[in-house]
Scaffold this motif. Structure first.
Motif, PDB file in Angstrom:
ATOM      1  N   ARG A 157     -11.789  -4.973   3.965  1.00 59.88           N
ATOM      2  CA  ARG A 157     -11.801  -6.322   2.993  1.00 59.88           C
ATOM      3  C   ARG A 157     -11.172  -6.969   3.242  1.00 59.88           C
ATOM      4  N   SER A 158      -9.711  -7.429   2.933  1.00 59.09           N
ATOM      5  CA  SER A 158      -8.721  -7.997   2.737  1.00 59.09           C
ATOM      6  C   SER A 158      -7.838  -8.672   4.253  1.00 59.09           C
ATOM      7  N   GLY A 159      -7.788  -7.835   4.352  1.00 56.25           N
ATOM      8  CA  GLY A 159      -6.649  -7.932   5.819  1.00 56.25           C
ATOM      9  C   GLY A 159      -5.634  -7.930   5.976  1.00 56.25           C
ATOM     10  N   VAL A 160      -5.333  -7.248   4.112  1.00 55.99           N
ATOM     11  CA  VAL A 160      -3.555  -6.574   3.804  1.00 55.99           C
ATOM     12  C   VAL A 160      -3.999  -5.573   4.292  1.00 55.99           C
ATOM     13  N   LEU A 161      -2.679  -4.943   4.730  1.00 51.23           N
ATOM     14  CA  LEU A 161      -2.146  -3.692   5.182  1.00 51.23           C
ATOM     15  C   LEU A 161      -0.823  -3.434   4.808  1.00 51.23           C
ATOM     16  N   CYS A 162      -1.267  -2.317   4.259  1.00 48.34           N
ATOM     17  CA  CYS A 162      -0.174  -1.326   3.663  1.00 48.34           C
ATOM     18  C   CYS A 162       0.396   0.390   3.945  1.00 48.34           C
ATOM     19  N   THR A 163       1.286   0.489   3.583  1.00 44.94           N
ATOM     20  CA  THR A 163       1.406   2.112   4.117  1.00 44.94           C
ATOM     21  C   THR A 163       0.644   2.906   3.026  1.00 44.94           C
ATOM     22  N   PRO A 164       0.225   4.599   2.947  1.00 47.25           N
ATOM     23  CA  PRO A 164      -0.270   4.941   2.283  1.00 47.25           C
ATOM     24  C   PRO A 164       0.547   6.025   1.927  1.00 47.25           C
ATOM     25  N   GLY A 165       1.379   6.095   0.916  1.00 47.33           N
ATOM     26  CA  GLY A 165       2.386   7.128  -0.319  1.00 47.33           C
ATOM     27  C   GLY A 165       1.917   8.370   0.333  1.00 47.33           C
ATOM     28  N   SER A 166       0.948   8.836   0.731  1.00 50.38           N
ATOM     29  CA  SER A 166       0.794  10.191   0.716  1.00 50.38           C
ATOM     30  C   SER A 166       1.834  10.842   2.319  1.00 50.38           C
ATOM     31  N   SER A 167       2.206   9.613   3.321  1.00 50.87           N
ATOM     32  CA  SER A 167       3.042   9.592   4.145  1.00 50.87           C
ATOM     33  C   SER A 167       4.500  10.063   3.350  1.00 50.87           C
ATOM     34  N   PHE A 168       4.869   9.420   2.148  1.00 53.20           N
ATOM     35  CA  PHE A 168       6.146   9.948   1.992  1.00 53.20           C
ATOM     36  C   PHE A 168       6.484  10.895   1.114  1.00 53.20           C
ATOM     37  N   GLY A 169       4.962  12.049   0.898  1.00 49.31           N
ATOM     38  CA  GLY A 169       6.219  13.392   0.577  1.00 49.31           C
ATOM     39  C   GLY A 169       4.331  13.593  -0.612  1.00 49.31           C
ATOM     40  N   LYS A 170       3.705  14.674  -1.144  1.00 49.36           N
ATOM     41  CA  LYS A 170       3.116  14.788  -2.457  1.00 49.36           C
ATOM     42  C   LYS A 170       2.718  14.271  -3.052  1.00 49.36           C
ATOM     43  N   LEU A 171       4.010  13.778  -4.161  1.00 51.52           N
ATOM     44  CA  LEU A 171       4.039  12.560  -4.836  1.00 51.52           C
ATOM     45  C   LEU A 171       3.679  11.382  -4.653  1.00 51.52           C
ATOM     46  N   GLY A 172       4.047  10.787  -3.058  1.00 48.29           N
ATOM     47  CA  GLY A 172       2.932   9.216  -2.906  1.00 48.29           C
ATOM     48  C   GLY A 172       1.591   9.641  -2.462  1.00 48.29           C
ATOM     49  N   LYS A 173       1.388  10.396  -2.681  1.00 47.31           N
ATOM     50  CA  LYS A 173      -0.246  10.197  -3.129  1.00 47.31           C
ATOM     51  C   LYS A 173      -0.772   9.707  -4.257  1.00 47.31           C
ATOM     52  N   GLY A 174      -1.965   8.564  -4.033  1.00 44.31           N
ATOM     53  CA  GLY A 174      -2.144   7.884  -5.199  1.00 44.31           C
ATOM     54  C   GLY A 174      -1.460   6.806  -5.009  1.00 44.31           C
ATOM     55  N   HIS A 175      -0.467   6.658  -4.652  1.00 44.84           N
ATOM     56  CA  HIS A 175      -0.047   5.203  -4.061  1.00 44.84           C
ATOM     57  C   HIS A 175       0.369   4.813  -2.459  1.00 44.84           C
ATOM     58  N   VAL A 176       0.632   3.398  -2.797  1.00 48.14           N
ATOM     59  CA  VAL A 176       0.881   2.889  -1.374  1.00 48.14           C
ATOM     60  C   VAL A 176       2.446   2.361  -1.445  1.00 48.14           C
ATOM     61  N   ARG A 177       3.013   1.275  -0.303  1.00 44.73           N
ATOM     62  CA  ARG A 177       3.997   0.600   0.093  1.00 44.73           C
ATOM     63  C   ARG A 177       3.912  -0.476   0.751  1.00 44.73           C
ATOM     64  N   PHE A 178       4.315  -1.323   0.517  1.00 41.99           N
ATOM     65  CA  PHE A 178       4.092  -3.391   0.848  1.00 41.99           C
ATOM     66  C   PHE A 178       5.173  -2.932   1.193  1.00 41.99           C
ATOM     67  N   ALA A 179       5.433  -3.369   2.438  1.00 42.44           N
ATOM     68  CA  ALA A 179       6.610  -4.131   3.158  1.00 42.44           C
ATOM     69  C   ALA A 179       6.812  -5.631   2.842  1.00 42.44           C
ATOM     70  N   LEU A 180       8.162  -5.961   2.324  1.00 46.88           N
ATOM     71  CA  LEU A 180       8.339  -7.864   2.054  1.00 46.88           C
ATOM     72  C   LEU A 180       8.645  -8.385   3.257  1.00 46.88           C
ATOM     73  N   THR A 181       7.881  -8.296   4.386  1.00 45.29           N
ATOM     74  CA  THR A 181       7.980  -8.832   5.485  1.00 45.29           C
ATOM     75  C   THR A 181       7.382 -10.263   5.520  1.00 45.29           C
ATOM     76  N   MET A 182       7.123 -10.929   5.211  1.00 41.68           N
ATOM     77  CA  MET A 182       6.545 -11.445   5.260  1.00 41.68           C
ATOM     78  C   MET A 182       6.934 -12.977   3.877  1.00 41.68           C
ATOM     79  N   PRO A 183       6.831 -14.292   4.669  1.00 45.30           N
ATOM     80  CA  PRO A 183       7.677 -15.231   3.672  1.00 45.30           C
ATOM     81  C   PRO A 183       6.464 -15.758   2.529  1.00 45.30           C
ATOM     82  N   THR A 184       7.193 -16.393   2.047  1.00 46.83           N
ATOM     83  CA  THR A 184       6.622 -15.876   0.169  1.00 46.83           C
ATOM     84  C   THR A 184       5.203 -16.367   0.229  1.00 46.83           C
ATOM     85  N   GLU A 185       5.600 -17.884   1.183  1.00 46.73           N
ATOM     86  CA  GLU A 185       3.669 -18.719   1.273  1.00 46.73           C
ATOM     87  C   GLU A 185       2.994 -17.390   1.910  1.00 46.73           C
ATOM     88  N   GLN A 186       3.059 -16.958   2.816  1.00 45.33           N
ATOM     89  CA  GLN A 186       2.556 -15.590   3.311  1.00 45.33           C
ATOM     90  C   GLN A 186       1.887 -14.183   2.343  1.00 45.33           C
TER      91      GLN A 186
END
Length: 389
Positions: free
Chosen positions: A345-374
């Motif tokens: 829907r938005s074109g924004v790709l992040c990582t599912p929190g469940s890939s980091f363990g059981k308590l990661g479920k229901g979360h997402v992780r964003f990487a700050l790997t683009m310039p501020t304006e982007q």
């Protein structure tokens, strides 16, 4: 004929990053712009003096032989860096190189564990924390990192039978993926607790140079008594953007470092010499680039976390690392499904929190790997998609 493979391979399914990449390519084919905030590869470049050192060393034919060990200049550079940055005194026998923290954490369990020993790992936590000890046939016990305990392990509440069987514990702050730092008091408590329970502490110190709001990134070795029971992985990947060169170090307790060095001598012939010379240049060079880079990461953090809060997605500010951690909107229950819908829907790709363990479920992780304006554009794309309504 039926080919048989190791049973452990059943635990290593196709990685989430491969699945996300396939979905990303599918969305890109539709012509939609994709903001890839999933993989934590720095978009900054190494400082020119680091590249120059590698290039100069690569031009010398004698540097293409087996290195077999660290050049003396590299060991001294690590010692100098730890004294300058962390006020920690090291000697050469307390330092050994690894092909980045990932490789080191993957193998250190082989030097410490017998089959059936317990290794304590954080949940949520980076996957290699569990995968590495599993290669040594250790029993993995996850310790929960909960908001009510300030995302720190509950040392006093850990069961006695677990403490008695535990060989080592992996700790990392600021921690990927939850992006929380730890106070000095925690390290002091952890060292005393580890000594009382005879548990080795392995500290992953990958992000102490990417820490926000005036916090001071620390080495666990800067605390009294740490060298008695602790070793620490230190990486050049994130601080110096030396990711592809694969250069890191294990430092700390001399017996544990030398024990690990003995194991690695059976695995490899030492890091490529031009890579070592580049690392020397990095560790002995000025800190301006590191400090300025941290300022830029904090601007990105503010753009993402502050921007998402403004459009109705309640997310806490990252305290450190090159990531941000968020609970998924309340109307969603599955973080993987949410990530896929967010991308569509938005074109924004992040990582599912469940890939980091059981308590990661229901979360997402964003990487700050683009310039501020982007990153601001990405926040705007999320708002425009209507996914938060």
């Amino acid at each position: 004929m039926k080919l048989q493979t190791a049973e452990r391979m059943k635990d290593y399914e196709e990685g989430i990053f491969q699945l996300l990449n396939e979905k990303k390519e599918e969305v890109e084919k539709t012509g939609k712009k994709v903001y890839n905030l999933s993989v934590g590869t720095p978009d900054f470049e190494p400082a020119p003096h680091i590249i120059e050192a590698v290039v100069e060393a690569a031009g010398k034919p004698e540097n293409y032989k087996y290195s077999l060990k660290e050049i003396p200049e590299l060991l001294q550079a690590v010692i100098t860096r730890y004294k300058k940055r962390y006020e920690v005194e090291l000697n050469p026998s307390e330092v050994t190189a690894v092909y980045g923290s990932q490789e080191g954490i993957a193998h250190i369990g082989l030097s410490l564990c017998n089959p059936g020993d317990v290794v304590l790992v954080p949940d949520p936590g980076y996957p290699i924390f569990s995968i590495g000890p599993s290669l040594a046939m250790a029993d993995i016990v996850a310790y929960p990192l909960l908001k009510e305990n300030h995302y720190l392990p509950d040392l006093k509440g850990m069961e006695e039978n677990i403490r008695k069987r535990a060989k080592f514990m992996i700790v990392s702050y600021p921690l990927n993926p939850i992006c929380k730092a730890a106070p000095d008091s925690f390290y002091q408590e952890l060292i005393l607790w580890a000594k009382e329970n005879n548990i080795i502490i392995v500290h992953d110190n990958a992000y102490s140079d990417i820490i926000y709001d005036g916090r001071l990134g620390r080495s666990i070795l800067s605390f009294e008594g740490a060298k008695d029971i602790c070793v620490e992985f230190y990486s050049l990947s994130k601080s110096y953007n030396y990711t592809g060169a694969r250069m890191g170090f294990l430092v700390g307790n001399e017996f544990l470092v030398q024990n690990f060095k003995k194991l690695r001598s059976q695995i490899d012939y030492g890091a490529f010499l031009p890579v070592q010379y580049g690392a020397v240049a990095a560790l002995t060079g000025p800190d301006d680039m590191i400090k300025n880079q941290c300022i830029e990461y904090q601007k990105r953090r503010d753009a993402l976390c502050g921007g998402l809060r403004k459009i109705g997605w309640q997310i806490e500010d990252s305290e450190g690392t090159m990531f941000a951690w968020a609970g998924i909107p309340q109307k969603y229950t599955d973080d993987v499904e949410f990530v896929m819908e967010l991308l569509e829907r938005s074109g924004v790709l992040c990582t599912p929190g469940s890939s980091f363990g059981k308590l990661g479920k229901g979360h997402v992780r964003f990487a700050l790997t683009m310039p501020t304006e982007q990153i601001k554009e990405a926040v705007g794309a999320i708002e425009a998609s209507g996914i938060l309504k």
